[in-house]
Scaffold this active site. Structure first.
Site, PDB file in Angstrom:
ATOM      1  N   ALA A   1      -2.687  29.484  26.117  1.00 29.51           N
ATOM      2  CA  ALA A   1      -1.894  29.042  27.267  1.00 29.51           C
ATOM      3  C   ALA A   1      -1.625  30.192  28.234  1.00 29.51           C
ATOM      4  O   ALA A   1      -1.522  29.976  29.440  1.00 29.51           O
ATOM      5  CB  ALA A   1      -0.584  28.415  26.807  1.00 29.51           C
ATOM      6  N   THR A   2      -1.518  31.416  27.736  1.00 29.06           N
ATOM      7  CA  THR A   2      -1.287  32.550  28.633  1.00 29.06           C
ATOM      8  C   THR A   2      -2.427  32.660  29.632  1.00 29.06           C
ATOM      9  O   THR A   2      -2.210  32.772  30.839  1.00 29.06           O
ATOM     10  CB  THR A   2      -1.154  33.860  27.830  1.00 29.06           C
ATOM     11  OG1 THR A   2      -0.036  33.737  26.945  1.00 29.06           O
ATOM     12  CG2 THR A   2      -0.945  35.049  28.746  1.00 29.06           C
TER      13      THR A   2
ATOM     14  N   HIS B   1      -2.511  26.820  18.988  1.00 30.37           N
ATOM     15  CA  HIS B   1      -1.680  27.308  17.878  1.00 30.37           C
ATOM     16  C   HIS B   1      -0.246  26.779  17.875  1.00 30.37           C
ATOM     17  O   HIS B   1       0.502  27.017  16.936  1.00 30.37           O
ATOM     18  CB  HIS B   1      -1.701  28.844  17.800  1.00 30.37           C
ATOM     19  CG  HIS B   1      -0.842  29.546  18.806  1.00 30.37           C
ATOM     20  ND1 HIS B   1       0.408  30.024  18.486  1.00 30.37           N
ATOM     21  CD2 HIS B   1      -1.052  29.868  20.093  1.00 30.37           C
ATOM     22  CE1 HIS B   1       0.925  30.631  19.553  1.00 30.37           C
ATOM     23  NE2 HIS B   1       0.059  30.546  20.534  1.00 30.37           N
TER      24      HIS B   1
ATOM     25  N   GLN C   1       4.402  23.805  24.877  1.00 29.66           N
ATOM     26  CA  GLN C   1       5.342  23.312  23.865  1.00 29.66           C
ATOM     27  C   GLN C   1       5.291  21.799  23.707  1.00 29.66           C
ATOM     28  O   GLN C   1       5.712  21.278  22.671  1.00 29.66           O
ATOM     29  CB  GLN C   1       6.783  23.722  24.226  1.00 29.66           C
ATOM     30  CG  GLN C   1       7.066  25.202  24.072  1.00 29.66           C
ATOM     31  CD  GLN C   1       7.025  25.673  22.623  1.00 29.66           C
ATOM     32  OE1 GLN C   1       7.200  24.891  21.680  1.00 29.66           O
ATOM     33  NE2 GLN C   1       6.788  26.959  22.429  1.00 29.66           N
TER      34      GLN C   1
ATOM     35  N   THR D   1     -19.148  33.523  26.092  1.00 28.31           N
ATOM     36  CA  THR D   1     -19.697  32.616  25.091  1.00 28.31           C
ATOM     37  C   THR D   1     -18.583  31.780  24.469  1.00 28.31           C
ATOM     38  O   THR D   1     -17.543  32.314  24.084  1.00 28.31           O
ATOM     39  CB  THR D   1     -20.417  33.424  23.992  1.00 28.31           C
ATOM     40  OG1 THR D   1     -21.434  34.204  24.614  1.00 28.31           O
ATOM     41  CG2 THR D   1     -21.024  32.509  22.933  1.00 28.31           C
TER      42      THR D   1
ATOM     43  N   CYS E   1      18.400  42.838  20.459  1.00 26.00           N
ATOM     44  CA  CYS E   1      18.434  44.009  19.587  1.00 26.00           C
ATOM     45  C   CYS E   1      17.083  44.679  19.467  1.00 26.00           C
ATOM     46  O   CYS E   1      16.982  45.888  19.470  1.00 26.00           O
ATOM     47  CB  CYS E   1      18.893  43.619  18.195  1.00 26.00           C
ATOM     48  SG  CYS E   1      20.645  43.751  17.968  1.00 26.00           S
TER      49      CYS E   1
HETATM   50  C1  LIG Z   1       3.442  29.845  23.454  1.00 25.12           C
HETATM   51  C2  LIG Z   1       3.602  29.600  24.895  1.00 25.12           C
HETATM   52  C3  LIG Z   1       2.754  30.181  25.841  1.00 25.12           C
HETATM   53  C4  LIG Z   1       1.665  31.155  25.459  1.00 25.12           C
HETATM   54  O1  LIG Z   1       0.646  30.531  24.760  1.00 25.12           O
HETATM   55  P1  LIG Z   1      -0.488  31.400  24.034  1.00 25.12           P
HETATM   56  O2  LIG Z   1      -1.501  30.416  23.633  1.00 25.12           O
HETATM   57  O3  LIG Z   1       0.198  32.048  22.883  1.00 25.12           O
HETATM   58  O4  LIG Z   1      -1.001  32.389  25.025  1.00 25.12           O
HETATM   59  C5  LIG Z   1       2.945  29.871  27.168  1.00 25.12           C
HETATM   60  N1  LIG Z   1       3.934  29.046  27.549  1.00 25.12           N
HETATM   61  C6  LIG Z   1       4.776  28.484  26.682  1.00 25.12           C
HETATM   62  C7  LIG Z   1       5.838  27.572  27.163  1.00 25.12           C
HETATM   63  C8  LIG Z   1       4.655  28.754  25.321  1.00 25.12           C
HETATM   64  O5  LIG Z   1       5.507  28.205  24.466  1.00 25.12           O
END
Ligand SMILES: *Cc1c(COP(=O)(O)O)cnc(C)c1O
Length: 506
Positions: A81-82, A215, A193, A253, A338
């Site tokens: 997602a990033t 994931h 999410q 790829t 922390c």
């Molecule tokens: C986990 C998450 C991401 C990042 O996803 P990755 O697949 O770990 O890069 C982006 N946005 C939200 C809201 C997430 O919970």
């Protein structure tokens, strides 16, 4: 059976919003695409191996597309997602700039977005594009009226998430989508999410770009997708250049085993979504009934529009990291700073109006497919125990009520994250007993505990324990903990000075 169930000595996993285990059925599909006997080919190759791999990839693409109501051709595989967020935001804005030349451009997002959205927005600002970050109104939700008010003639992109990763707050994306359509701005949704947890229909919701990731839905890490609406010809500039894979938007790829796992996880999630939503909502209600009744418990998740598996709660007067530290039987996340570089607790909770101390005291419980009612009961019992223990440790007793022989001194403030008080009982020249009260990080509490033990039997005029630097060395603490140790040192100095005054008044 999940690893968490196999290995009972590990804590109960309540951090499914951070990541999920790969479903065994999904792992099975992935394993079929790795070795010589399996479909290991490069999907770009024209021979039989390539064709097999391509067939696998295309059926996974159809599975991923189906989960969000898209056509297979509209799904671009990314590393997660990033990357999908970056491609959507940077790609769209840079594409618009290339098409429009020197015209001013404007992008809208929100303060509660994931860093994978906020950081690309910040990058766009550096590239000369104006960005408006909305501050959610009640319960952490952006209202359609807020979005409407922020739209400008030059707005090219609106990026707002479906469900928040910290609070579980669900946004009214269909309403945002309608506004964006009417305005002519592209609409991107981070659905990391919500995909596989809530129904998503990119057509009906008016979504042009949608990020999701394997994931978070029981698939493997390192694979995700960006839906790119085809009919409206949303045009993106790629971030990656190479072999022109994925319609030129994501060269490289294709990771067949990852993609196949992602597709299988999407298909499974689609089947399990409704049942799991009901089941997890019941567990969440059970959890809130158990921890919400503790004095000072404050719900940070919306009461209605929240993901079924996410419950974010603050415990007034409790430091979140110390709470986590004591909850050895649970694996979950806190809003505490922390262990972060910033020293700022959760920016999401701050943006929805929580003060520093409240944000610092937050725990995020996130439930998943393997969470059982027994797990919830264990969690409730553990949280009650630790909240009561830490609250009594941090209890500020009226200083007038102390016995004659006790000298006390304190330093720091809860608002600053650390507060310590030492109480010394003197007998002649020695410290007969030392105790403390404290609010702070686990390291702070541990250092106070250690000092209280060390002080016993030593002369109060000069206990000979050195100062913060010596303690950091003795306790093997990182140098960045020194400011907290300095608070402890100040408190101890104040207590020893009070002892001096007790013995020699005036
Ligand atoms: C986990 C998450 C991401 C990042 O996803 P990755 O697949 O770990 O890069 C982006 N946005 C939200 C809201 C997430 O919970």
């Amino acid at each position: 059976m999940s690893a968490a169930q196999v290995n009972r000595s590990r804590p109960i996993y309540l951090d499914y919003a951070a990541t999920t285990p790969v479903d065994a059925r999904v792992a099975g599909c992935m394993a079929e695409c790795l070795t010589a006997a399996g479909d290991f080919g490069n999907p770009a190759s024209t021979h039989a191996y390539g064709r097999e791999a391509r067939t696998r990839v295309e059926s996974a693409r159809a599975q991923a597309a189906a989960l969000v109501g898209a056509r297979p051709g509209e799904v671009i595989f990314t590393s997660g997602a990033t990357e999908a967020d970056n491609l959507a935001i940077l790609g769209l804005a840079r594409g618009a700039r290339a098409a429009r030349g020197a015209q001013a451009l404007h992008v809208i997002s929100a303060r509660t977005e994931h860093k994978a959205v906020l950081d690309p927005c910040r990058q766009l600002e550096r590239e000369g594009i104006a960005v408006t970050l909305l501050t959610p109104a009640d319960e952490g939700r952006v209202t359609p009226a807020q979005l409407q008010a922020a739209l400008r003639p030059e707005t090219v992109l609106v990026s707002l998430m479906h469900a928040n990763n910290e609070t579980g707050a669900i946004q009214d994306v269909a309403a945002f989508g309608a506004l964006c359509r009417a305005h002519g701005a592209a609409f991107h949704v981070d659905a990391a999410q919500s995909a596989g947890k809530l129904p998503i229909d990119v057509q009906a919701m008016g979504i042009d770009l949608l990020s999701f990731t394997a994931h978070k839905l029981y698939g493997p890490k390192g694979i995700g997708a960006l839906y790119v609406q085809a009919a409206r010809r949303v045009s993106l500039q790629p971030l990656m250049f190479g072999g022109g894979h994925e319609r030129g938007l994501r060269s490289g790829t294709l990771a067949v085993h990852q993609i196949v796992g992602f597709g299988a996880a999407c298909a499974l999630a689609a089947r399990m979504m409704d049942g799991e939503a009901v089941r997890q909502a019941q567990l969440r209600a059970r959890l809130w009934a158990g921890v919400g009744s503790l004095p000072g418990a404050l719900l940070n998740s919306p009461s209605v529009h929240a993901l079924p598996g996410v419950l974010n709660v603050s415990f007034a007067g409790i430091e979140g990291e110390s709470l986590l530290f004591g909850l050895t039987e649970l694996a979950l996340a806190s809003g505490s700073a922390c262990n972060s570089d910033s020293d700022e607790p959760s920016y999401v909770l701050r943006a929805i109006g929580r003060d520093r101390e409240t944000a610092q005291s937050a725990l995020r419980f996130s439930l998943g497919r393997d969470t059982s009612p027994e797990d919830i009961d264990t969690a409730i019992a553990a949280v009650r125990r630790e909240v009561l223990r830490l609250r009594s440790l941090a209890a500020v007793s009226a200083s007038g009520g102390e016995p004659e022989c006790v000298a006390s001194g304190e330093a720091g403030a809860r608002e600053q994250g650390t507060w310590v008080r030492f109480m010394l009982k003197m007998e002649g020249g020695t410290i007969a007993e030392a105790s403390h009260q404290a609010y702070g990080c686990p390291q702070t509490l541990a250092a106070c505990e250690w000092l209280s033990g060390q002080l016993r039997g030593r002369p109060w005029a000069d206990p000979g324990l050195g100062g913060a630097l010596d303690w950091a060395r003795a306790l093997q603490l990182a140098p960045d903990r020194l400011t907290r140790l300095l608070v402890i040192e100040d408190a101890l100095r104040a207590a020893l000075a009070a002892a001096q005054r007790r013995v020699a008044p005036g």
